[in-house]
Design a protein around this motif. Structure first.
Motif, PDB file in Angstrom:
ATOM      1  N   PRO A 132       0.798  -1.237   0.000  1.00  0.00           N
ATOM      2  CA  PRO A 132       0.000   0.000   0.000  1.00  0.00           C
ATOM      3  C   PRO A 132       0.826   1.280   0.000  1.00  0.00           C
ATOM      4  N   HIS A 133       1.971   1.295   0.710  1.00  0.00           N
ATOM      5  CA  HIS A 133       2.763   2.530   0.778  1.00  0.00           C
ATOM      6  C   HIS A 133       3.378   2.916  -0.556  1.00  0.00           C
ATOM      7  N   GLN A 134       3.380   1.993  -1.508  1.00  0.00           N
ATOM      8  CA  GLN A 134       3.949   2.277  -2.827  1.00  0.00           C
ATOM      9  C   GLN A 134       2.927   2.913  -3.773  1.00  0.00           C
ATOM     10  N   LEU A 135       1.697   3.087  -3.315  1.00  0.00           N
ATOM     11  CA  LEU A 135       0.640   3.631  -4.165  1.00  0.00           C
ATOM     12  C   LEU A 135       0.237   5.023  -3.695  1.00  0.00           C
ATOM     13  N   SER A 136      -0.326   5.793  -4.620  1.00  0.00           N
ATOM     14  CA  SER A 136      -0.853   7.121  -4.289  1.00  0.00           C
ATOM     15  C   SER A 136      -2.179   6.981  -3.558  1.00  0.00           C
ATOM     16  N   GLY A 137      -2.675   8.117  -3.040  1.00  0.00           N
ATOM     17  CA  GLY A 137      -3.960   8.099  -2.349  1.00  0.00           C
ATOM     18  C   GLY A 137      -5.093   7.616  -3.234  1.00  0.00           C
ATOM     19  N   GLY A 138      -5.136   8.083  -4.464  1.00  0.00           N
ATOM     20  CA  GLY A 138      -6.187   7.656  -5.381  1.00  0.00           C
ATOM     21  C   GLY A 138      -6.090   6.176  -5.715  1.00  0.00           C
ATOM     22  N   GLN A 139      -4.856   5.669  -5.841  1.00  0.00           N
ATOM     23  CA  GLN A 139      -4.676   4.234  -6.110  1.00  0.00           C
ATOM     24  C   GLN A 139      -5.101   3.399  -4.913  1.00  0.00           C
ATOM     25  N   ARG A 140      -4.776   3.846  -3.702  1.00  0.00           N
ATOM     26  CA  ARG A 140      -5.198   3.108  -2.507  1.00  0.00           C
ATOM     27  C   ARG A 140      -6.722   3.098  -2.394  1.00  0.00           C
ATOM     28  N   GLN A 141      -7.346   4.203  -2.810  1.00  0.00           N
ATOM     29  CA  GLN A 141      -8.799   4.240  -2.798  1.00  0.00           C
ATOM     30  C   GLN A 141      -9.362   3.187  -3.753  1.00  0.00           C
ATOM     31  N   ARG A 142      -8.752   3.021  -4.907  1.00  0.00           N
ATOM     32  CA  ARG A 142      -9.218   2.013  -5.857  1.00  0.00           C
ATOM     33  C   ARG A 142      -8.988   0.598  -5.338  1.00  0.00           C
ATOM     34  N   VAL A 143      -7.889   0.397  -4.596  1.00  0.00           N
ATOM     35  CA  VAL A 143      -7.656  -0.911  -3.969  1.00  0.00           C
ATOM     36  C   VAL A 143      -8.764  -1.222  -2.968  1.00  0.00           C
ATOM     37  N   ALA A 144      -9.108  -0.236  -2.134  1.00  0.00           N
ATOM     38  CA  ALA A 144     -10.186  -0.438  -1.166  1.00  0.00           C
ATOM     39  C   ALA A 144     -11.502  -0.772  -1.872  1.00  0.00           C
ATOM     40  N   LEU A 145     -11.740  -0.132  -2.990  1.00  0.00           N
ATOM     41  CA  LEU A 145     -12.950  -0.403  -3.771  1.00  0.00           C
ATOM     42  C   LEU A 145     -12.916  -1.826  -4.325  1.00  0.00           C
ATOM     43  N   ALA A 146     -11.760  -2.234  -4.864  1.00  0.00           N
ATOM     44  CA  ALA A 146     -11.624  -3.590  -5.405  1.00  0.00           C
ATOM     45  C   ALA A 146     -11.825  -4.634  -4.314  1.00  0.00           C
ATOM     46  N   ARG A 147     -11.264  -4.382  -3.111  1.00  0.00           N
ATOM     47  CA  ARG A 147     -11.404  -5.335  -2.006  1.00  0.00           C
ATOM     48  C   ARG A 147     -12.872  -5.502  -1.611  1.00  0.00           C
ATOM     49  N   ALA A 148     -13.623  -4.407  -1.652  1.00  0.00           N
ATOM     50  CA  ALA A 148     -15.035  -4.486  -1.298  1.00  0.00           C
ATOM     51  C   ALA A 148     -15.857  -5.185  -2.379  1.00  0.00           C
ATOM     52  N   LEU A 149     -15.538  -4.934  -3.643  1.00  0.00           N
ATOM     53  CA  LEU A 149     -16.336  -5.487  -4.730  1.00  0.00           C
ATOM     54  C   LEU A 149     -16.048  -6.953  -5.011  1.00  0.00           C
ATOM     55  N   VAL A 150     -14.843  -7.418  -4.665  1.00  0.00           N
ATOM     56  CA  VAL A 150     -14.456  -8.785  -5.031  1.00  0.00           C
ATOM     57  C   VAL A 150     -15.328  -9.829  -4.340  1.00  0.00           C
ATOM     58  N   VAL A 151     -15.925  -9.480  -3.203  1.00  0.00           N
ATOM     59  CA  VAL A 151     -16.795 -10.439  -2.501  1.00  0.00           C
ATOM     60  C   VAL A 151     -18.225 -10.415  -3.046  1.00  0.00           C
ATOM     61  N   GLU A 152     -18.443  -9.621  -4.088  1.00  0.00           N
ATOM     62  CA  GLU A 152     -19.721  -9.550  -4.798  1.00  0.00           C
ATOM     63  C   GLU A 152     -20.891  -9.222  -3.861  1.00  0.00           C
ATOM     64  N   PRO A 153     -20.811  -8.078  -3.180  1.00  0.00           N
ATOM     65  CA  PRO A 153     -21.920  -7.696  -2.295  1.00  0.00           C
ATOM     66  C   PRO A 153     -23.142  -7.271  -3.087  1.00  0.00           C
ATOM     67  N   ALA A 154     -24.302  -7.405  -2.470  1.00  0.00           N
ATOM     68  CA  ALA A 154     -25.513  -6.872  -3.096  1.00  0.00           C
ATOM     69  C   ALA A 154     -25.515  -5.356  -3.030  1.00  0.00           C
ATOM     70  N   VAL A 155     -24.899  -4.810  -1.961  1.00  0.00           N
ATOM     71  CA  VAL A 155     -24.866  -3.359  -1.751  1.00  0.00           C
ATOM     72  C   VAL A 155     -23.457  -2.973  -1.305  1.00  0.00           C
ATOM     73  N   LEU A 156     -22.881  -1.980  -1.951  1.00  0.00           N
ATOM     74  CA  LEU A 156     -21.584  -1.443  -1.541  1.00  0.00           C
ATOM     75  C   LEU A 156     -21.814  -0.124  -0.818  1.00  0.00           C
ATOM     76  N   LEU A 157     -21.270  -0.018   0.399  1.00  0.00           N
ATOM     77  CA  LEU A 157     -21.432   1.170   1.221  1.00  0.00           C
ATOM     78  C   LEU A 157     -20.132   1.955   1.204  1.00  0.00           C
ATOM     79  N   LEU A 158     -20.215   3.265   0.955  1.00  0.00           N
ATOM     80  CA  LEU A 158     -19.033   4.112   0.870  1.00  0.00           C
ATOM     81  C   LEU A 158     -19.181   5.273   1.843  1.00  0.00           C
ATOM     82  N   ASP A 159     -18.302   5.312   2.847  1.00  0.00           N
ATOM     83  CA  ASP A 159     -18.380   6.310   3.905  1.00  0.00           C
ATOM     84  C   ASP A 159     -17.395   7.447   3.621  1.00  0.00           C
ATOM     85  N   GLU A 160     -17.874   8.519   2.980  1.00  0.00           N
ATOM     86  CA  GLU A 160     -17.057   9.664   2.588  1.00  0.00           C
ATOM     87  C   GLU A 160     -15.720   9.205   1.996  1.00  0.00           C
ATOM     88  N   PRO A 161     -15.749   8.364   0.954  1.00  0.00           N
ATOM     89  CA  PRO A 161     -14.523   7.735   0.458  1.00  0.00           C
ATOM     90  C   PRO A 161     -13.557   8.702  -0.218  1.00  0.00           C
TER      91      PRO A 161
END
Length: 337
Positions: A132-161
């Protein structure tokens, strides 16, 4: 179309302080819903209840028809992206993205394959082995998004992302979030206090204030025809002017306007005030904002009334100038009392 999520009569308090009061909300499949409101409006509490991090004092939450009110976060069909990303610093990006699958008992080969596919979706296919420390803030945000989506949720919740990002990166991420949501078809529920962000992302805006829903609908409707005075002033800027209504009209110091319901106030958006000939005013403040000038003007006939106007960027108006203004009557908003 039946609702994917039904929030029914949710009331919640922290001690003696009530933060949600009888809130009901339906969220459609594949929609992008934004909960918008000032600090203390209850939007983050509502998101936490939807994610299972809080048990409501009253009411219930149904997802895909199942009562999830008492269900633990890990067992309900939701995933959450937090403002601080919450990535594990000692793990690779691939391991971070695959963490939720690991907790579900998915074999390593399968979770690595799914993590790579999801990183490709968010434009980080080459970052699987990085930390994670090798990525920019925007890239880390996309990683967090990928981690949430990979489990295929019915609803994705984003808290002031996007709250921790600078303006340019925030706007870039808005475009990317919207594009990703359309590609995956997952319902997104996104909390923000940023009106511009809400309008850029949402197809369903929910405006909250003091623990209640003030207004909800498409961004175009909520902005163009807000249901309440609070919505008119929070969802963009407005000048609120008092008047007297009768026979389907309301008379004000700046003119007479159509009023389909009996009302005592109208709202006027600054983009609907232009240089014209109807209203004598004097500029008291002029702020250059790149694509336009934001002008604050007082009426010469009623100095206690101030109009906001959005004039062209090349307008020569300066503080102290006498102006003649015109209001686009078709866009004046008659507010519900």
């Amino acid at each position: 179309m039946s609702a994917l999520v039904s929030i029914e009569n949710i009331t919640h308090s922290f001690g003696a302080t009530r933060v949600l009061s009888d809130v009901s909300l339906a969220i459609a499949p594949a929609s992008y819903t934004v909960l918008l409101g000032p600090s203390g409006s209850g939007k983050t509490t509502l998101l936490s209840i939807l994610g299972g991090f809080l048990q409501p004092g009253q009411g219930r939450v149904l997802i895909k028809g199942e009562d999830c009110t008492a269900m633990a976060p890990a067992k309900r069909p939701t995933a959450t992206v937090f403002q601080d990303y919450a990535l594990f610093p000692h793990m690779s990006i691939g391991s971070n993205v695959g963490f939720g699958l690991r907790m579900k008992g998915v074999a390593k080969a399968e979770r690595d394959s799914k993590a790579r596919a999801m990183l490709d979706l968010v434009g980080l296919a080459q970052s699987f082995d990085k930390k994670p420390h090798q990525l920019s803030g925007g890239q880390r945000q996309r990683v967090a998004l990928a981690r949430a989506l990979v489990v295929e949720p019915a609803v994705l919740l984003l808290d002031e992302p996007l709250g921790a990002l600078d303006l340019k990166l925030r706007r870039q991420m808005q475009d990317e979030l919207k594009a990703i949501q359309k590609r995956v078809g997952t319902a997104f529920v996104h909390v923000t206090h940023d009106q511009e962000e809400a309008m850029a992302l949402a197809d369903h805006v929910v405006v909250m204030n003091h623990g209640r829903i003030e207004d909800e609908g498409s961004p175009e409707r909520v902005y163009g025809r807000p249901a309440t005075r609070f919505t008119a002033t929070f969802m963009g800027e407005s000048t609120i002017i008092a008047g007297v209504s009768a026979n389907g009209m309301i008379g004000t110091a700046v003119g007479d306007f159509a009023a389909p319901q009996v009302t005592t106030h109208v709202a006027i958006r600054p983009e609907h005030v232009s240089i014209g000939h109807d209203i004598a005013a004097r500029a008291v403040d002029v702020v250059y904002q790149g694509s336009f000038k934001r002008v604050t003007a007082v009426l010469q006939s009623a100095p206690d009334i101030t109009l906001l106007a959005r004039l062209p960027a090349d307008a020569t108006t300066k503080p102290g100038d006498d102006l003649r203004l015109t209001i686009d009557a078709a866009h004046v908003i008659a507010l519900k009392d």
